[in-house]
Design a protein around this motif. Structure first.
Motif, PDB file in Angstrom:
ATOM      1  N   LEU A   1       0.839  -1.216   0.000  1.00  0.00           N
ATOM      2  CA  LEU A   1       0.000   0.000   0.000  1.00  0.00           C
ATOM      3  C   LEU A   1       0.867   1.256   0.000  1.00  0.00           C
ATOM      4  N   ASP A   2       0.438   2.255  -0.774  1.00  0.00           N
ATOM      5  CA  ASP A   2       1.104   3.552  -0.714  1.00  0.00           C
ATOM      6  C   ASP A   2       0.496   4.365   0.418  1.00  0.00           C
ATOM      7  N   ALA A   3       1.340   5.074   1.166  1.00  0.00           N
ATOM      8  CA  ALA A   3       0.850   5.932   2.250  1.00  0.00           C
ATOM      9  C   ALA A   3       0.923   7.375   1.750  1.00  0.00           C
ATOM     10  N   ASP A   4      -0.035   7.729   0.885  1.00  0.00           N
ATOM     11  CA  ASP A   4       0.047   9.020   0.192  1.00  0.00           C
ATOM     12  C   ASP A   4      -0.089  10.213   1.134  1.00  0.00           C
ATOM     13  N   GLU A   5      -1.056  10.119   2.054  1.00  0.00           N
ATOM     14  CA  GLU A   5      -1.282  11.263   2.934  1.00  0.00           C
ATOM     15  C   GLU A   5      -0.056  11.503   3.815  1.00  0.00           C
ATOM     16  N   ALA A   6       0.499  10.420   4.323  1.00  0.00           N
ATOM     17  CA  ALA A   6       1.687  10.534   5.169  1.00  0.00           C
ATOM     18  C   ALA A   6       2.830  11.168   4.376  1.00  0.00           C
ATOM     19  N   ALA A   7       3.004  10.739   3.109  1.00  0.00           N
ATOM     20  CA  ALA A   7       4.084  11.292   2.287  1.00  0.00           C
ATOM     21  C   ALA A   7       3.853  12.779   2.040  1.00  0.00           C
ATOM     22  N   ARG A   8       2.593  13.130   1.735  1.00  0.00           N
ATOM     23  CA  ARG A   8       2.276  14.548   1.463  1.00  0.00           C
ATOM     24  C   ARG A   8       2.567  15.434   2.673  1.00  0.00           C
TER      25      ARG A   8
ATOM     26  N   ARG B   1       7.671  16.519  12.754  1.00  0.00           N
ATOM     27  CA  ARG B   1       7.001  16.251  11.485  1.00  0.00           C
ATOM     28  C   ARG B   1       7.189  14.778  11.087  1.00  0.00           C
ATOM     29  N   LEU B   2       8.393  14.284  11.348  1.00  0.00           N
ATOM     30  CA  LEU B   2       8.676  12.876  11.050  1.00  0.00           C
ATOM     31  C   LEU B   2       7.800  11.962  11.912  1.00  0.00           C
TER      32      LEU B   2
ATOM     33  N   ASP C   1       2.964   8.453  12.393  1.00  0.00           N
ATOM     34  CA  ASP C   1       1.616   8.188  12.916  1.00  0.00           C
ATOM     35  C   ASP C   1       0.629   8.008  11.767  1.00  0.00           C
ATOM     36  N   LEU C   2       0.780   8.832  10.727  1.00  0.00           N
ATOM     37  CA  LEU C   2      -0.144   8.751   9.596  1.00  0.00           C
ATOM     38  C   LEU C   2       0.003   7.420   8.842  1.00  0.00           C
ATOM     39  N   THR C   3       1.230   6.940   8.660  1.00  0.00           N
ATOM     40  CA  THR C   3       1.389   5.644   7.982  1.00  0.00           C
ATOM     41  C   THR C   3       0.751   4.548   8.830  1.00  0.00           C
ATOM     42  N   ALA C   4       0.976   4.619  10.157  1.00  0.00           N
ATOM     43  CA  ALA C   4       0.407   3.596  11.034  1.00  0.00           C
ATOM     44  C   ALA C   4      -1.118   3.610  10.969  1.00  0.00           C
ATOM     45  N   GLU C   5      -1.692   4.813  10.802  1.00  0.00           N
ATOM     46  CA  GLU C   5      -3.156   4.911  10.729  1.00  0.00           C
ATOM     47  C   GLU C   5      -3.702   4.339   9.429  1.00  0.00           C
ATOM     48  N   CYS C   6      -2.990   4.580   8.318  1.00  0.00           N
ATOM     49  CA  CYS C   6      -3.583   4.213   7.028  1.00  0.00           C
ATOM     50  C   CYS C   6      -3.276   2.772   6.612  1.00  0.00           C
TER      51      CYS C   6
ATOM     52  N   VAL D   1       5.008  -0.461  11.674  1.00  0.00           N
ATOM     53  CA  VAL D   1       4.967   0.462  10.542  1.00  0.00           C
ATOM     54  C   VAL D   1       5.409   1.849  10.996  1.00  0.00           C
ATOM     55  N   ARG D   2       4.980   2.239  12.185  1.00  0.00           N
ATOM     56  CA  ARG D   2       5.367   3.551  12.718  1.00  0.00           C
ATOM     57  C   ARG D   2       6.892   3.629  12.852  1.00  0.00           C
TER      58      ARG D   2
END
Ligand code: FAD
Ligand code: FES
Ligand code: FES
Lengths: 149, 307
Positions: free
Chosen positions: B235-242, B253-254, B259-264, B282-283
């Protein structure tokens, strides 16, 4: 389809019945090279390791028919001088117990001694990841192989 | 006492298969159209055939010269379908172009396995935990595919893998190779995975990152994050990358990005790890690989960031 291998320096033409079988089966059942062991038959244990053109591979995952013209080396084909050094090192460090993994380890040791590596400065433990030993706990094997380098 | 009956063939013994060795792509395509299974390094296929007796007819792709090419230019690489993982791991030029892919290739199986297994085979097996796949995502890789009629198409890797073991390959089609984008200026990539054993084990979770910096050497210009073994496909973690783009890569920020990758991610609980544990991994892995990718983009970037 014709398939001819050079096994331990000798040319051998593979009979049609072995072309669609594993190299491991050909070496053991047809050529009698029973130093090559089958531990798992699934690429996990490395007991079946042979050198193909000098590079270690699992003979349980290779079909004989894809190896036309290739040079195969099994433990039976390793030089006497190397085997003498290898057994002396194994005896000194206690690197053999039941011995089932030993032919695969010997082939890896010969590869390492000939300068085998993937990238520079890889430790022996990384290069031996594909050889399982259920007896020694590895430390003795690593010590024996380090002494051989 | 009568001797014990000799055991039947062990289930892992491979029953003889019908093997073809096509001389060129045309012959290979003819076999594929005829329903013959393609054999590359065999590290998946021979195991399956040994365990279940299927498939029984195999066409080996390794004898076809044009599938052996590893073609590297200043900004892209084409990896032929017969190129082994060890050729990738050993190529210094490839490492500079796509280090995350080398990180992935280098942890597959063992030395013996990597001498046999191909990169394209790893993708075609389409395991959610395939160790080269997340890195191929962040390098914008595309599969080069040819059909029996000779039609060629190129499919983005994220569109190619549909589910565990499922790809968008139609009957009769052959993958001739993978094309990927190499790193540009001030750009770095990295991949890391977590396994229970250190080797010969499948990832419980894995993450790849690719990021580039603006000319100030601080602000993130572009980011791509991809996660393995925590969903039915990589899976791509687009929101986390953005969330990284347009800002300096500061610790807070990192952490937020991790946290965002772990959520998605969409992990499951199985015998190897719980979903929750995978999320935590993942986090942590995200922090590790973003850090490593940044270090490759701007060596010493942490020092640059220090207040
Ligand atoms: C002991 C062991 C440990 C392993 N450890 C790992 C690991 O840590 N990480 C990991 O990711 N993988 C691991 N693997 C699996 C890994 O070896 C494979 O996924 C490998 O990369 C597949 O490549 P191959 O060339 O051997 O493919 P093959 O087994 O020959 O083929 C695999 C599949 O791809 C198809 N295929 C191959 N080439 C083409 C083509 N050109 N066009 C269309 N279809 C094609 C085949 O038909 C088949 O369905 C392990 C395997 C073993 C046995
Ligand atoms: S028998 Fe080949 S790796 Fe175990
Ligand atoms: S000595 Fe018994 S498996 Fe290694």
């Amino acid at each position: 389809m014709q398939v001819t291998l050079r096994v331990n320096g000798k040319l051998s033409e593979v009979p049609p019945s072995f072309i669609g079988r594993r190299l491991l089966d050909y070496l053991r059942a047809e050529l009698g090279l029973t130093g090559v062991k089958e531990g798992c038959g699934e690429g996990d244990c490395g007991a079946c390791t042979v050198l193909v053109e000098g590079q270690p591979m699992c003979s349980c995952l290779l079909l004989t028919g894809v190896l036309d013209g290739r040079e195969i080396t099994t433990i039976e084909g390793l030089p006497e001088t190397f085997l003498a050094q290898f057994s002396a090192a194994c005896a000194e460090y206690g690197a053999v117990q039941c011995g089932y993994c030993t032919p695969g380890i010997a082939v890896m040791a010969a590869w390492l001694q000939a300068g085998g590596s993937e990238v520079s400065a890889q430790p022996i433990t990384k290069l031996l990841e594909g050889n399982l030993c259920r007896c020694t706990g590895y430390q003795q094997i690593i010590e024996a192989l380090s002494a051989l380098q | 006492m009568p001797p014990a009956k000799s055991p039947a063939l062990r289930p892992s013994h491979l029953p003889p298969v019908e093997l073809y060795r096509p001389a060129d792509l045309g012959e290979l395509l003819a076999h594929a159209a005829d329903g013959v299974h393609l054999l590359a390094g065999g590290t998946d296929l021979v195991v399956w055939a040994s365990q279940c007796g299927e498939p029984r007819r195999l066409a080996w792709i390794g004898s076809i010269d044009q599938l052996q090419t590893l073609d590297i230019t200043s900004d892209r690489a084409h990896i032929g379908a017969a190129v082994t993982l060890s050729r990738i791991v050993r190529s210094g030029q490839f490492r500079s172009l796509a280090p995350a892919v080398v990180d992935g290739a280098a942890v597959v199986g063992s030395v013996q396995l990597r001498n046999q297994a191909t990169l394209v085979g790893n993708v075609c097996t389409a395991s959610p935990g395939g160790d080269t796949i997340p890195a191929l995502h962040v390098h914008d890789a595309a599969l080069d595919i040819v059909s029996a009629a000779g039609d060629r198409r190129s499919v983005k890797i994220s569109d190619f893998v549909h589910g565990p073991g499922q790809t968008g390959l139609n009957t009769g089609e052959v993958v001739t190779g993978v094309t990927l984008r190499g790193l540009g200026q001030r750009e770095g990539s990295a991949f890391s995975r977590f396994t229970q054993r250190n080797a010969l084990d499948l990832a419980i979770a894995s993450v790849a990152a690719c990021l580039s910096f603006e000319s100030d050497g601080r602000t993130v210009a572009r980011a791509h994050l991809s996660m393995g073994a925590v969903g039915p496909t990589v899976l791509d973690a687009d929101e986390a990358a953005r969330s990284l783009v347009g800002h300096p890569l500061e610790p807070a920020r990192l952490r937020n990005c991790a946290d965002l990758t772990a959520e998605c991610c969409r992990p499951i609980t199985d015998h190897r790890a719980s979903a929750d544990y995978r999320r935590q991994l993942v986090r942590t892995l995200t922090m590790d690989v973003v850090d490593a990718a940044a270090e490759r983009a701007i060596p010493g970037w942490l020092a640059v960031e220090a207040p």
